[in-house]
Motif scaffolding. Structure first.
Motif, mmCIF file in Angstrom:
data_model
loop_
_atom_site.group_PDB
_atom_site.id
_atom_site.type_symbol
_atom_site.label_atom_id
_atom_site.label_comp_id
_atom_site.label_asym_id
_atom_site.label_seq_id
_atom_site.Cartn_x
_atom_site.Cartn_y
_atom_site.Cartn_z
ATOM 1 N N VAL A 110 -56.083 -3.494 28.262
ATOM 2 C CA VAL A 110 -55.649 -4.311 27.123
ATOM 3 C C VAL A 110 -56.259 -3.781 25.826
ATOM 4 C CG1 VAL A 110 -55.813 -6.616 26.102
ATOM 5 C CG2 VAL A 110 -55.191 -6.374 28.493
ATOM 6 N N LEU A 111 -57.530 -3.429 25.862
ATOM 7 C CA LEU A 111 -58.178 -2.900 24.652
ATOM 8 C C LEU A 111 -57.543 -1.592 24.192
ATOM 9 C CD1 LEU A 111 -61.951 -3.615 25.306
ATOM 10 C CD2 LEU A 111 -60.515 -4.583 23.517
ATOM 11 N N ILE A 112 -57.272 -0.693 25.123
ATOM 12 C CA ILE A 112 -56.642 0.572 24.756
ATOM 13 C C ILE A 112 -55.245 0.320 24.189
ATOM 14 C CG2 ILE A 112 -55.737 2.755 25.680
ATOM 15 C CD1 ILE A 112 -58.123 2.698 27.656
ATOM 16 N N THR A 113 -54.509 -0.623 24.767
ATOM 17 C CA THR A 113 -53.184 -0.970 24.253
ATOM 18 C C THR A 113 -53.275 -1.512 22.836
ATOM 19 O OG1 THR A 113 -52.428 -1.483 26.494
ATOM 20 C CG2 THR A 113 -51.116 -2.351 24.671
ATOM 21 N N VAL A 114 -54.228 -2.385 22.580
ATOM 22 C CA VAL A 114 -54.395 -2.951 21.236
ATOM 23 C C VAL A 114 -54.774 -1.854 20.243
ATOM 24 C CG1 VAL A 114 -55.850 -4.490 19.844
ATOM 25 C CG2 VAL A 114 -54.905 -5.282 22.006
ATOM 26 N N TYR A 115 -55.669 -0.954 20.643
ATOM 27 C CA TYR A 115 -56.055 0.147 19.756
ATOM 28 C C TYR A 115 -54.846 1.032 19.423
ATOM 29 C CZ TYR A 115 -60.869 -1.005 21.105
ATOM 30 O OH TYR A 115 -62.056 -1.633 21.346
ATOM 31 N N ALA A 116 -54.046 1.353 20.441
ATOM 32 C CA ALA A 116 -52.878 2.206 20.223
ATOM 33 C C ALA A 116 -51.872 1.521 19.299
ATOM 34 C CB ALA A 116 -52.231 2.562 21.555
ATOM 35 N N LEU A 117 -51.634 0.228 19.498
ATOM 36 C CA LEU A 117 -50.691 -0.493 18.644
ATOM 37 C C LEU A 117 -51.223 -0.622 17.221
ATOM 38 C CD1 LEU A 117 -49.418 -3.243 21.089
ATOM 39 C CD2 LEU A 117 -48.176 -1.226 20.289
ATOM 40 N N ALA A 118 -52.531 -0.790 17.061
ATOM 41 C CA ALA A 118 -53.110 -0.877 15.717
ATOM 42 C C ALA A 118 -52.977 0.456 14.990
ATOM 43 C CB ALA A 118 -54.582 -1.291 15.799
ATOM 44 N N ILE A 119 -53.242 1.550 15.682
ATOM 45 C CA ILE A 119 -53.087 2.874 15.071
ATOM 46 C C ILE A 119 -51.631 3.118 14.709
ATOM 47 C CG2 ILE A 119 -53.205 5.359 15.574
ATOM 48 C CD1 ILE A 119 -55.784 4.697 17.190
ATOM 49 N N LEU A 120 -50.713 2.718 15.589
ATOM 50 C CA LEU A 120 -49.287 2.866 15.303
ATOM 51 C C LEU A 120 -48.871 2.039 14.084
ATOM 52 C CD1 LEU A 120 -46.633 4.130 16.348
ATOM 53 C CD2 LEU A 120 -46.310 2.029 17.660
ATOM 54 N N ALA A 121 -49.406 0.832 13.955
ATOM 55 C CA ALA A 121 -49.093 -0.009 12.799
ATOM 56 C C ALA A 121 -49.619 0.605 11.506
ATOM 57 C CB ALA A 121 -49.676 -1.406 12.999
ATOM 58 N N ILE A 122 -50.844 1.105 11.531
ATOM 59 C CA ILE A 122 -51.410 1.740 10.332
ATOM 60 C C ILE A 122 -50.615 2.983 9.962
ATOM 61 C CG2 ILE A 122 -53.437 2.971 9.455
ATOM 62 C CD1 ILE A 122 -55.128 0.948 11.104
ATOM 63 N N PHE A 123 -50.225 3.775 10.954
ATOM 64 C CA PHE A 123 -49.401 4.955 10.707
ATOM 65 C C PHE A 123 -48.063 4.559 10.076
ATOM 66 C CE2 PHE A 123 -46.163 8.003 12.198
ATOM 67 C CZ PHE A 123 -46.635 9.143 11.576
ATOM 68 N N GLY A 124 -47.456 3.492 10.590
ATOM 69 C CA GLY A 124 -46.196 3.011 10.033
ATOM 70 C C GLY A 124 -46.337 2.552 8.592
ATOM 71 N N ILE A 125 -47.431 1.888 8.280
ATOM 72 C CA ILE A 125 -47.675 1.441 6.900
ATOM 73 C C ILE A 125 -47.833 2.636 5.971
ATOM 74 C CG2 ILE A 125 -49.357 0.281 5.414
ATOM 75 C CD1 ILE A 125 -49.856 -1.646 7.811
ATOM 76 N N VAL A 126 -48.582 3.637 6.408
ATOM 77 C CA VAL A 126 -48.798 4.821 5.573
ATOM 78 C C VAL A 126 -47.478 5.547 5.340
ATOM 79 C CG1 VAL A 126 -49.883 7.111 5.530
ATOM 80 C CG2 VAL A 126 -51.208 5.108 6.199
ATOM 81 N N VAL A 127 -46.675 5.732 6.382
ATOM 82 C CA VAL A 127 -45.389 6.417 6.231
ATOM 83 C C VAL A 127 -44.464 5.637 5.305
ATOM 84 C CG1 VAL A 127 -43.283 7.063 7.489
ATOM 85 C CG2 VAL A 127 -45.519 7.667 8.411
ATOM 86 N N THR A 128 -44.437 4.327 5.441
ATOM 87 C CA THR A 128 -43.599 3.505 4.561
ATOM 88 C C THR A 128 -44.020 3.641 3.114
ATOM 89 O OG1 THR A 128 -43.267 1.917 6.360
ATOM 90 C CG2 THR A 128 -42.811 1.162 4.122
ATOM 91 N N GLU A 129 -45.302 3.617 2.843
ATOM 92 C CA GLU A 129 -45.769 3.734 1.473
ATOM 93 C C GLU A 129 -45.487 5.119 0.888
ATOM 94 O OE1 GLU A 129 -46.799 1.293 -0.483
ATOM 95 O OE2 GLU A 129 -46.399 -0.032 1.200
ATOM 96 N N ILE A 130 -45.619 6.144 1.705
ATOM 97 C CA ILE A 130 -45.329 7.498 1.233
ATOM 98 C C ILE A 130 -43.846 7.642 0.913
ATOM 99 C CG2 ILE A 130 -45.214 9.931 1.949
ATOM 100 C CD1 ILE A 130 -47.895 9.477 3.361
ATOM 101 N N THR A 131 -42.989 7.092 1.759
ATOM 102 C CA THR A 131 -41.547 7.170 1.467
ATOM 103 C C THR A 131 -41.178 6.369 0.231
ATOM 104 O OG1 THR A 131 -41.100 5.379 3.018
ATOM 105 C CG2 THR A 131 -40.869 7.634 3.845
ATOM 106 N N LYS A 132 -41.876 5.277 -0.047
ATOM 107 C CA LYS A 132 -41.634 4.510 -1.293
ATOM 108 C C LYS A 132 -42.033 5.324 -2.511
ATOM 109 C CE LYS A 132 -42.165 -0.259 0.253
ATOM 110 N NZ LYS A 132 -43.001 -1.468 0.113
ATOM 111 N N ILE A 133 -43.127 6.063 -2.415
ATOM 112 C CA ILE A 133 -43.600 6.881 -3.535
ATOM 113 C C ILE A 133 -42.616 8.026 -3.794
ATOM 114 C CG2 ILE A 133 -45.396 8.489 -4.248
ATOM 115 C CD1 ILE A 133 -47.405 6.678 -2.803
ATOM 116 N N VAL A 134 -42.112 8.640 -2.723
ATOM 117 C CA VAL A 134 -41.204 9.771 -2.867
ATOM 118 C C VAL A 134 -39.874 9.338 -3.488
ATOM 119 C CG1 VAL A 134 -39.874 11.492 -1.566
ATOM 120 C CG2 VAL A 134 -42.270 11.084 -1.014
ATOM 121 N N LYS A 135 -39.398 8.158 -3.119
ATOM 122 C CA LYS A 135 -38.139 7.664 -3.689
ATOM 123 C C LYS A 135 -38.358 7.338 -5.113
ATOM 124 C CE LYS A 135 -35.991 5.785 0.430
ATOM 125 N NZ LYS A 135 -35.455 4.624 1.066
#
Length: 109
Positions: free
Chosen positions: A84-109
């Motif tokens: 469960v802990l490894i799953t939560v860590y993986a999902l948290a990293i995936l969420a942070i990665f998604g936030i960073v990608v979204t913000e970068i695409t907003k800046i580029v547009k």
């Protein structure tokens, strides 16, 4: 039984009712649009697969003081918690990665 106990049990009941409605109402609504139900099922399967991978990589090792009273942790329980802990860590990293990608695409547009 004093009023504190009554209010606690009423709170528990309301939490259970809320959880049931939170699960059932979207399911009932999704029967109008089966494609949305398919997306939900795919999401649940992906999270289940992620948990399966995390569970298989988790260690079942326990320190001696946690295997004895009052904890009585079993190797299976330790492996479940680790998964469960490894799953939560993986999902948290995936969420942070998604936030960073979204913000970068907003800046580029």
């Amino acid at each position: 039984m004093d009023t504190t106990d009554i209010f606690l049990y009423a709170g528990y009941l309301l939490i259970i009712i809320g959880a049931v409605f939170a699960i059932l109402m979207p399911l009932i609504k999704s029967f109008d649009n089966p494609k949305s139900l398919l997306k939900t099922v795919i999401g649940v399967v992906v999270i289940g697969a992620l948990f399966g991978i995390a569970y298989s990589t988790a260690s079942g090792d326990i320190a001696a003081k946690y295997a004895a009273d009052p904890f009585n942790i079993t190797p299976e329980g330790a492996k479940m918690v680790g998964g469960v802990l490894i799953t939560v860590y993986a999902l948290a990293i995936l969420a942070i990665f998604g936030i960073v990608v979204t913000e970068i695409t907003k800046i580029v547009k």
